[in-house]
Design a protein around this motif. Sequence first.
Motif, PDB file in Angstrom:
ATOM      1  N   MET A   1      29.525  36.166  13.170  1.00 38.73           N
ATOM      2  CA  MET A   1      30.514  35.514  14.021  1.00 38.73           C
ATOM      3  C   MET A   1      29.850  34.633  15.062  1.00 38.73           C
ATOM      4  O   MET A   1      28.856  35.014  15.672  1.00 38.73           O
ATOM      5  CB  MET A   1      31.391  36.569  14.696  1.00 38.73           C
TER       6      MET A   1
ATOM      7  N   TRP B   1      48.537  27.156   5.184  1.00 37.73           N
ATOM      8  CA  TRP B   1      48.506  28.309   4.264  1.00 37.73           C
ATOM      9  C   TRP B   1      49.870  29.010   4.257  1.00 37.73           C
ATOM     10  O   TRP B   1      50.381  29.376   3.188  1.00 37.73           O
ATOM     11  CB  TRP B   1      47.405  29.276   4.688  1.00 37.73           C
ATOM     12  N   LEU B   2      50.478  29.186   5.434  1.00 35.85           N
ATOM     13  CA  LEU B   2      51.782  29.860   5.497  1.00 35.85           C
ATOM     14  C   LEU B   2      52.853  29.017   4.803  1.00 35.85           C
ATOM     15  O   LEU B   2      53.737  29.562   4.125  1.00 35.85           O
ATOM     16  CB  LEU B   2      52.188  30.126   6.950  1.00 35.85           C
TER      17      LEU B   2
ATOM     18  N   ALA C   1      51.963  36.914  -1.710  1.00 32.83           N
ATOM     19  CA  ALA C   1      50.970  36.274  -0.838  1.00 32.83           C
ATOM     20  C   ALA C   1      49.569  36.760  -1.184  1.00 32.83           C
ATOM     21  O   ALA C   1      48.602  35.994  -1.132  1.00 32.83           O
ATOM     22  CB  ALA C   1      51.291  36.565   0.627  1.00 32.83           C
ATOM     23  N   THR C   2      49.455  38.030  -1.558  1.00 30.37           N
ATOM     24  CA  THR C   2      48.139  38.585  -1.887  1.00 30.37           C
ATOM     25  C   THR C   2      47.616  38.063  -3.237  1.00 30.37           C
ATOM     26  O   THR C   2      46.425  38.200  -3.521  1.00 30.37           O
ATOM     27  CB  THR C   2      48.182  40.129  -1.907  1.00 30.37           C
TER      28      THR C   2
ATOM     29  N   THR D   1      46.652  34.084  -2.006  1.00 30.57           N
ATOM     30  CA  THR D   1      45.646  33.896  -0.953  1.00 30.57           C
ATOM     31  C   THR D   1      44.200  33.840  -1.463  1.00 30.57           C
ATOM     32  O   THR D   1      43.420  33.016  -0.982  1.00 30.57           O
ATOM     33  CB  THR D   1      45.858  34.937   0.163  1.00 30.57           C
TER      34      THR D   1
ATOM     35  N   VAL E   1      41.837  30.839  -0.506  1.00 29.03           N
ATOM     36  CA  VAL E   1      40.546  31.035   0.167  1.00 29.03           C
ATOM     37  C   VAL E   1      39.435  30.341  -0.622  1.00 29.03           C
ATOM     38  O   VAL E   1      38.567  29.680  -0.050  1.00 29.03           O
ATOM     39  CB  VAL E   1      40.262  32.547   0.346  1.00 29.03           C
TER      40      VAL E   1
ATOM     41  N   LEU F   1      39.633  26.692  -0.062  1.00 29.99           N
ATOM     42  CA  LEU F   1      39.089  26.282   1.244  1.00 29.99           C
ATOM     43  C   LEU F   1      37.597  25.988   1.161  1.00 29.99           C
ATOM     44  O   LEU F   1      37.082  25.158   1.920  1.00 29.99           O
ATOM     45  CB  LEU F   1      39.351  27.352   2.306  1.00 29.99           C
TER      46      LEU F   1
ATOM     47  N   ALA G   1      35.490  32.215   8.806  1.00 33.04           N
ATOM     48  CA  ALA G   1      36.169  33.230   9.628  1.00 33.04           C
ATOM     49  C   ALA G   1      37.683  33.107   9.456  1.00 33.04           C
ATOM     50  O   ALA G   1      38.390  34.116   9.321  1.00 33.04           O
ATOM     51  CB  ALA G   1      35.768  33.075  11.094  1.00 33.04           C
ATOM     52  N   VAL G   2      38.188  31.876   9.436  1.00 33.48           N
ATOM     53  CA  VAL G   2      39.633  31.655   9.266  1.00 33.48           C
ATOM     54  C   VAL G   2      40.088  32.211   7.914  1.00 33.48           C
ATOM     55  O   VAL G   2      41.155  32.833   7.810  1.00 33.48           O
ATOM     56  CB  VAL G   2      39.972  30.157   9.406  1.00 33.48           C
ATOM     57  N   ALA G   3      39.279  32.008   6.881  1.00 39.26           N
ATOM     58  CA  ALA G   3      39.615  32.554   5.562  1.00 39.26           C
ATOM     59  C   ALA G   3      39.746  34.073   5.634  1.00 39.26           C
ATOM     60  O   ALA G   3      40.604  34.668   4.970  1.00 39.26           O
ATOM     61  CB  ALA G   3      38.552  32.154   4.536  1.00 39.26           C
TER      62      ALA G   3
ATOM     63  N   PHE H   1      40.852  35.655   8.255  1.00 43.06           N
ATOM     64  CA  PHE H   1      42.158  35.917   8.866  1.00 43.06           C
ATOM     65  C   PHE H   1      43.267  35.832   7.797  1.00 43.06           C
ATOM     66  O   PHE H   1      44.186  36.654   7.784  1.00 43.06           O
ATOM     67  CB  PHE H   1      42.465  34.923   9.996  1.00 43.06           C
ATOM     68  N   LEU H   2      43.172  34.828   6.917  1.00 44.46           N
ATOM     69  CA  LEU H   2      44.202  34.684   5.878  1.00 44.46           C
ATOM     70  C   LEU H   2      44.238  35.932   4.996  1.00 44.46           C
ATOM     71  O   LEU H   2      45.312  36.425   4.628  1.00 44.46           O
ATOM     72  CB  LEU H   2      43.945  33.452   4.994  1.00 44.46           C
ATOM     73  N   THR H   3      43.061  36.431   4.676  1.00 40.41           N
ATOM     74  CA  THR H   3      42.968  37.625   3.835  1.00 40.41           C
ATOM     75  C   THR H   3      43.572  38.833   4.547  1.00 40.41           C
ATOM     76  O   THR H   3      44.206  39.689   3.918  1.00 40.41           O
ATOM     77  CB  THR H   3      41.490  37.870   3.453  1.00 40.41           C
TER      78      THR H   3
ATOM     79  N   TYR I   1      45.987  38.547   6.784  1.00 38.66           N
ATOM     80  CA  TYR I   1      47.413  38.315   6.999  1.00 38.66           C
ATOM     81  C   TYR I   1      48.242  38.362   5.712  1.00 38.66           C
ATOM     82  O   TYR I   1      49.459  38.584   5.772  1.00 38.66           O
ATOM     83  CB  TYR I   1      47.629  36.962   7.692  1.00 38.66           C
ATOM     84  N   ALA I   2      47.613  38.131   4.552  1.00 39.09           N
ATOM     85  CA  ALA I   2      48.388  38.075   3.304  1.00 39.09           C
ATOM     86  C   ALA I   2      49.196  39.359   3.058  1.00 39.09           C
ATOM     87  O   ALA I   2      50.396  39.279   2.758  1.00 39.09           O
ATOM     88  CB  ALA I   2      47.465  37.761   2.121  1.00 39.09           C
TER      89      ALA I   2
ATOM     90  N   ALA J   1      50.746  35.333  11.392  1.00 40.79           N
ATOM     91  CA  ALA J   1      51.398  35.375  10.072  1.00 40.79           C
ATOM     92  C   ALA J   1      52.910  35.354  10.188  1.00 40.79           C
ATOM     93  O   ALA J   1      53.614  34.908   9.274  1.00 40.79           O
ATOM     94  CB  ALA J   1      50.933  36.619   9.311  1.00 40.79           C
TER      95      ALA J   1
END
Lengths: 303, 303
Positions: A141, A193-194, A207-208, A211, A215, A218, B220-222, B224-226, B228-229, B289
């Motif tokens: 990070m 994405w949403l 969504a799963t 996604t 990803v 991306l 890192a954003v990817a 978050f998507l994972t 949030y899905a 999300a």
Amino acid sequence: MNIDRAAVKAAVKDTVTVIGLGSMGSALTAALLDRGHPTTVWNRSPHKAGPLVERGARLASSPAEAVAASALTVVCVLDYESLYAVLDPADGSLAGKVLVNLTSGSPQQAHEAVVWTRSHGAEYLDGAIMTTPPGVGSAEMMFLYSGSEAVFTAHRQTLAALGDPLYLGADPALASLYDAALLGLMWSTMTGWLHGTALVTAEKTEATAFTPVAVRWLTAVAGFLTTYAPQVDAGHYPGDDATIDVQLAAVDHLIHAAESRGIDNSLPELLKSAMSRATAAGHGADSYASVIEVLRNPAGAAG
Amino acid sequence: MNIDRAAVKAAVKDTVTVIGLGSMGSALTAALLDRGHPTTVWNRSPHKAGPLVERGARLASSPAEAVAASALTVVCVLDYESLYAVLDPADGSLAGKVLVNLTSGSPQQAHEAVVWTRSHGAEYLDGAIMTTPPGVGSAEMMFLYSGSEAVFTAHRQTLAALGDPLYLGADPALASLYDAALLGLMWSTMTGWLHGTALVTAEKTEATAFTPVAVRWLTAVAGFLTTYAPQVDAGHYPGDDATIDVQLAAVDHLIHAAESRGIDNSLPELLKSAMSRATAAGHGADSYASVIEVLRNPAGAAG
């Protein structure tokens, strides 16, 4: 035999003070304790220090006492108003200390904080945390820093306990500026994405399921950004791979597909408008990177 | 000794026909030739076939002849109007063949193409190419397919010459739907990146300095998507890591920083509006999300 002085020094970790024990400040403190840094903490509501004191943190009875306890104080409070409310009464302890400010704020607020800190004889480093509290302590990070390079270098090893420290430059506002820019990228990406997720889940796709494809996509998109960055610096946007005109044709498929499923289209309409303005400005045969021209010059493109 | 029949079969690559030799169709043909597939091509302007014929492609004199030459025909033309203009005169050759349609279009157009293809006795697979022409032939790049699973499975190995083939499901519209959703994600991400780039380049930072940080941040954003899905699938958005309310406070830093540098703010204003609507709908303490609720229900959230 030589004594390995570097190893001895590394084994004795610098003491650190953390002011502000919200979820982020608590995560910062936990990461410092995990790496063996003697850590002093202070928070307006002292009960939040409980779990950290159990893990070895020392609770100071005032901000002044907290600042006095370490050469380096990390501040992570709600906003700059809170920052000054906490530090103003502690200003007598600041002389000769280093303040690392991880409070979220604007570039302008970072500039003001440098002036304030220096007026009290302390050094200042501004920072931005590019992760959520669960990510703190991971070397993957990014923590962005700007301000004095000498201060950054001197404390780099301690800051590495929190995440991967990246130094952006001497202008203390750079960390906040990058933070704002990267959060904008995050919200844009998450909203795109949403919107796409709303589209595919309208057709019984989960969504799963969507996604992991998003990803992976991306990663390809990141490749496009890397291709386009030198185009932006050069102000020249060759559309070899995909022109704006071709993409303008495709955006209507998205708008129609979302419209017929009752999904809010304000985001794709905005993207179409940006592309249309780029085409109107003569960039139809250029790459998508040329859209930066209309973002930089909104009045000119609109007129 | 056993004869390794699988190895013999693998060594004899299926013949393929490619119709449409724009930059994408030419890249598809080149990838097939590179993998040793005997390839027949047709294009409205035959001169575009020149470089491919030099590399071993056979140029058909009509779409009908092209379709007749192979069990599998890949079509990649400008739009569905062009597709029917080319294939209508060739409909007598279609019986018993497989049509893989990589032409960009809407989910509705994919549905219509299945009906049309079946009426001529051919099988249909719809596809979407998730890369630019230079990426064709790379196993890292995704090609999305939907329609008959049996047809996909039978031709999977041939399709793998073009990129990594992913099968989405029996509904032939899924590839177009994913394509639209993923392009929306791409434009959102690219525009967010360009806005952030406009911001930092206003302060003498180069796009090529900012972009590696942005690309790393996208990882890192990817994440978050994972995270949030599953929240989206569950319709439950715990804001443990970062609430909408906290992010609403931060978006103003972005808007002010961009405004003071003369940068178009329509994208961050839209993002702020989406977050505000989510908060108004009771999601202030939820994760980002939950914004999907206002995208799915634009009238309700606006009212």
